[in-house]
Design a protein around this motif. Sequence first.
Motif, PDB file in Angstrom:
ATOM      1  N   PRO A 168       8.207  40.802 -36.531  1.00 61.09           N
ATOM      2  CA  PRO A 168       9.435  41.555 -36.837  1.00 61.09           C
ATOM      3  C   PRO A 168       9.107  43.029 -37.047  1.00 61.09           C
ATOM      4  CG  PRO A 168       9.306  39.554 -38.158  1.00 61.09           C
ATOM      5  CD  PRO A 168       7.978  39.707 -37.493  1.00 61.09           C
ATOM      6  N   LYS A 169       9.933  43.892 -36.470  1.00 63.16           N
ATOM      7  CA  LYS A 169       9.627  45.319 -36.541  1.00 63.16           C
ATOM      8  C   LYS A 169      10.793  46.180 -37.024  1.00 63.16           C
ATOM      9  CE  LYS A 169       6.073  45.156 -32.925  1.00 63.16           C
ATOM     10  NZ  LYS A 169       6.073  43.697 -32.758  1.00 63.16           N
ATOM     11  N   GLU A 170      12.001  45.808 -36.778  1.00 65.47           N
ATOM     12  CA  GLU A 170      13.115  46.675 -37.130  1.00 65.47           C
ATOM     13  C   GLU A 170      14.072  46.026 -38.127  1.00 65.47           C
ATOM     14  OE1 GLU A 170      12.920  49.633 -36.133  1.00 65.47           O
ATOM     15  OE2 GLU A 170      11.378  49.385 -34.591  1.00 65.47           O
ATOM     16  N   ARG A 171      14.420  44.779 -37.893  1.00 63.94           N
ATOM     17  CA  ARG A 171      15.408  44.112 -38.738  1.00 63.94           C
ATOM     18  C   ARG A 171      14.724  43.141 -39.691  1.00 63.94           C
ATOM     19  NH1 ARG A 171      20.490  45.178 -37.184  1.00 63.94           N
ATOM     20  NH2 ARG A 171      20.808  46.026 -35.079  1.00 63.94           N
ATOM     21  N   PHE A 172      15.331  42.954 -40.845  1.00 65.68           N
ATOM     22  CA  PHE A 172      14.776  42.029 -41.833  1.00 65.68           C
ATOM     23  C   PHE A 172      14.771  40.626 -41.239  1.00 65.68           C
ATOM     24  CE2 PHE A 172      14.189  39.769 -45.765  1.00 65.68           C
ATOM     25  CZ  PHE A 172      13.483  40.668 -46.555  1.00 65.68           C
ATOM     26  N   PRO A 173      13.627  39.938 -41.272  1.00 61.98           N
ATOM     27  CA  PRO A 173      13.562  38.621 -40.622  1.00 61.98           C
ATOM     28  C   PRO A 173      14.480  37.605 -41.287  1.00 61.98           C
ATOM     29  CG  PRO A 173      11.583  39.050 -41.901  1.00 61.98           C
ATOM     30  CD  PRO A 173      12.345  40.330 -41.873  1.00 61.98           C
ATOM     31  N   ALA A 174      15.025  36.714 -40.473  1.00 64.10           N
ATOM     32  CA  ALA A 174      15.979  35.724 -40.971  1.00 64.10           C
ATOM     33  C   ALA A 174      15.290  34.486 -41.526  1.00 64.10           C
ATOM     34  CB  ALA A 174      16.942  35.321 -39.855  1.00 64.10           C
TER      35      ALA A 174
END
Length: 473
Positions: free
Chosen positions: A21-27
Amino acid sequence: MPAAPEFDDLFALPAIDHPAPKERFPAKETIPQVAYQIVHDELLLDGVSRMNLATFCTTWVDDQARRLMSESLDKNIVDKDEYPQTAELERRCTSMLADLWHAPDPTTTLGTSTTGSSEAAMLGGLAAKFRWRKRGGTGTPNFVCGPVQVCWEKFARYFDVEIRQVPLRDDRLTLHPDDVAAHCDANTVMVVSNFGQTYTGLFEDVAGIARALDDLQASSGLDIPLHVDAASGGFLAPFTAPDLMWDFRLERVKSINSSGHKTGLAPLGAGWAIWRTADDLPAELIFDVDYLGGSMATFNLNFSRPGGQVITQYYDFIRLGRLGYTRLQEAIYRVAGHLADGLTAFDGFELIHDGDPNRGIAAVCWRLTGTPGFNLYDLSDRLRTRGWLIAAYPLPPDRGSETVMRAVVRHGFTHDMVDLLLADIDRCVRQLGSHPLKVPLTRAEAGGFTHNAKPKVPGTKPAATTPNPDSAQ
């Protein structure tokens, strides 16, 4: 149910078969072993810290220090009620440093640990500003300095203080005593003397600057305090150049900042601010934290922060003592001297600082002479291919057309590593000579952290770098 990682190869697990993951908070969650491996592997792209000769900071600690850091992960140094012994170790460290730096009475001297010398420097500046205001100072306060680390430019901007940087003239690379008085006036809260300059590693003449301020007071009545930025020199000179007068032996010196995580040998995140006497730290800046029925003065820009660095600093003090620090610091100067001697064998290298403990910190600084067909940015970039990080950068603005390289020698850097470095410098110089670049690299293209910075939004320059004659009356 997903297969347990202890029975399957880590790199065959589904969770690792995706980009990190690089941009969005992982789900979703990730198996700890996979999360660790992702982060671990990404960090392989970082440089090897012990080969980074641009940094001033500690890159080697012993196993006992690592254990203390690990055991102290949960200790918040500001919580002196819950961790009273950590607070006690901090108090002991400040007293020991007051003693090391010759405070009149180390048992009553006030000081504090910080996250580094930058925070400590700002605390020294704030204390000077409040003392000036208490004396009746009005208008815009200023401080006088030579080439300084970026923390002082931050202090000036963040706390609304005018910075008067004395221009370098002739062949000067540091602030000289005879340049000080012309830039001081009634609004000067302090002069900052740099005891281990970032650009070259050289010491400024603290005693000479103190005498110049004594003369200024005798002729004008202006009583201007001296703050010493001893980020690196504060843990070197007491052991390797004990006769140098730079600390509280000079009555004009009211405060000193230093980095425990540089030549103090502590892990990253340790700095110190010490005041000559309790009266030099204005009471308005002190907050009392009650613990166990008593109180401890705190004066920091941060609140919560880890206690492990202070604990480990105390460990260093009692493990090494004066004898051990002297032995280790003399050793790194010998290594710096070995590097300086090796560099003199190259045509076109001129030494600015050769690691002499009476002239500066354990570092070597040099520049190119003549026209070798490459510049120092080219050499710095070439050395990166072998893993060496050595900063190349221009001197301060008044000498900005000159480029230098600086190698900081730290605990853990050995004679053998110097020989490896010199062999790689020779290899790189020969390659650059045999295959000259059509367009030499620029500073921006070469990169390299020089412990300096430029503000994103330029500030307004002071109206003048000389004082208002009327304000000195």
